[in-house]
Design a protein around this motif. Structure first.
Motif, short mmCIF file in Angstrom:
data_model
loop_
_atom_site.label_atom_id
_atom_site.label_comp_id
_atom_site.label_asym_id
_atom_site.label_seq_id
_atom_site.Cartn_x
_atom_site.Cartn_y
_atom_site.Cartn_z
N ARG A 20 -11.32 -4.57 3.48
CA ARG A 20 -10.82 -4.42 5.29
C ARG A 20 -9.54 -4.84 5.58
O ARG A 20 -8.91 -5.73 6.04
N PRO A 21 -8.48 -3.87 4.53
CA PRO A 21 -7.18 -4.12 4.57
C PRO A 21 -6.27 -4.42 5.51
O PRO A 21 -6.54 -4.13 6.51
N GLY A 60 -6.26 3.46 18.95
CA GLY A 60 -7.33 2.03 19.44
C GLY A 60 -6.27 0.19 19.11
O GLY A 60 -6.47 -0.74 18.97
N THR A 61 -4.33 1.12 18.96
CA THR A 61 -3.69 -0.04 18.73
C THR A 61 -4.03 -1.08 19.94
O THR A 61 -4.33 -1.10 21.37
N TRP A 118 0.82 -1.33 0.50
CA TRP A 118 -0.14 -0.26 -0.06
C TRP A 118 1.18 1.46 -0.30
O TRP A 118 2.11 1.31 0.19
N ARG A 119 1.06 2.17 -0.31
CA ARG A 119 0.90 3.18 -0.21
C ARG A 119 1.68 4.39 0.96
O ARG A 119 2.09 5.06 1.73
N ALA A 157 -5.00 1.25 8.60
CA ALA A 157 -5.08 1.92 9.73
C ALA A 157 -3.56 2.33 10.52
O ALA A 157 -2.93 3.96 10.91
N HIS A 158 -2.75 1.09 11.03
CA HIS A 158 -1.62 1.06 12.34
C HIS A 158 -0.08 0.98 11.10
O HIS A 158 0.34 1.09 12.24
#
Lengths: 93, 287
Positions: free
Chosen positions: B59-60, B186-187, B20-21, B79-80
């Motif tokens: 849901r990557p 939320g990690t 992903w970029r 997202a993380h």
């Protein structure tokens, strides 16, 4: 015949004193051991390369240190030598 | 890998590739001031790949891999992605670095001497190092201190500082916003925000220092200072090192030298300000 103990090899162990503790690095196994008295003193009796019985080790220690009653110190020295043998730090000759 | 970045942190070089970029873009922005590998060849490769065949889009979900990997590492949300890249770099260092004795510790430097702080996650070592780095000390790293096997000097590994939960606001209050990364909420370790070390820390990332004080910090307790015996220090540092056993006798020699030469204290503190004051006092005493 009583068992005779000797050091693993002349340069098998390098040690470092940290306050009241001695660290032993055993080169053949790569393991580090943290020991306190009387283990370093027991190992030192084998430094000359001789193969000694537990009684002879006790005799050498008694000439240098006040060990108290021999009937108590003898089995302790024997037990330490057996433990050190299991760890590979001492060999049975 | 579709997207990639190469960079140097201290003595180690990395190539981070991603399907992903977005994670690479975030890294490029935060590591903008870091140099590229001198010869273009990286010590370690980190790869961020989809956790499954469709997970690039659906849901990557990121799976961290590279030269060294953990078979049971859990996939992470895209997202993380920035956190995944950071974790990937840490993993490569922890499992693969052999040129120094690697201590899981933060470190800062002043007047050519290094203060090393080690403790479990949540002890406050990372936050304290970051705060000192904003208050006249040179931040050497918040995660790994690299102990030179020949000279006994500590070398920096000044990656991004990983601020967690309450530490985020503490540091955001005294750091320019341009040096703060995005909030990763939320990690598995709670909220995380990365802090870019200042220009001095990055510019001097090749510069080692003689270790002068070792602290075992513990956040959340009344202020206290305790001496720590050398046997306990040795034991705790072997636990804090990921490559002590792998290095063999040179590792033993380097660690025993460090323990014998460097005074050690355990410190408790209820707040960052009190911790900084305590550190400054102990630093003067050992100077």
């Amino acid at each position: 015949m009583p068992r005779r103990y000797c050091q693993d090899s002349p340069d098998a162990i390098t040690s470092c004193v940290l306050e009241d503790m001695v660290l032993l690095y055993h080169r053949p196994s790569g393991q580090t051991h943290m020991v306190i008295s009387p283990v370093p003193e027991i190992l030192a009796t084998l430094d000359g390369g001789a193969a000694l019985t537990a009684d002879e080790v006790l005799g050498q220690l008694a000439s240098l240190y006040d060990l108290g009653a021999a009937e108590e110190a003898g089995p302790q020295v024997e037990a330490h030598l057996a433990e050190l043998t299991e760890l590979g730090l001492v060999r049975i000759a | 890998m579709n997207h990639a970045l190469s960079l140097r942190i201290g003595p180690a070089t990395f190539r981070i590739g991603s399907t992903w970029r977005r994670p690479v873009e975030a890294l490029v922005a935060l590591y903008a001031d870091y140099p590229a590998p001198v010869d273009g060849v990286a010590d370690f490769t980190v790869r961020l790949e989809p956790a499954g065949p469709f997970r690039r889009w659906l849901r990557p979900s990121i799976f961290i891999t590279g030269d060294h990997g953990l078979a049971d590492a859990a996939p992470m949300s895209l997202a993380h992605g920035l956190l995944a890249a950071e974790m990937g770099m840490n993993l490569q260092m922890a499992l693969g670095w052999r040129r120094h004795l690697l201590l899981h510790a933060s470190s800062v430097e002043k007047d050519g001497r290094a203060l090393v702080m080690t403790g479990e996650s949540g002890s406050g070592k990372s936050t304290l190092a970051a705060q000192l780095g904003e208050r006249g000390w040179r931040l050497m790293g918040d995660e790994f201190a690299l102990l030179d096997l020949d000279t006994g000097a500590v070398f920096p590994f000044p990656r991004l500082v990983s601020l967690k939960n309450r530490a985020i606001d503490v540091l955001a209050a005294e750091t320019p916003q341009r040096r703060m990364g995005p909030l990763l909420a939320g990690t598995a370790k709670g909220d995380i925000r990365h802090l870019v070390p200042n220009r001095d820390a990055i510019g001097r990332m090749g510069e080692g220092a003689k270790p002068a004080l070792l602290l075992f910090p513990r956040f959340g307790h009344a202020a206290d200072v305790r001496a720590v015996g050398q046997g306990e220090v040795f034991m705790r540092l072997t636990q804090a090192s990921t490559n002590y056993v792998a290095l063999g006798e040179p590792g033993f020699a380097a660690l025993t030298r460090f323990v014998a030469d460097v005074p050690a204290r355990a410190i408790d503190f209820p707040s960052g300000d009190e911790a900084v004051a305590l550190v400054e006092r102990l630093w003067k005493e050992c100077g």
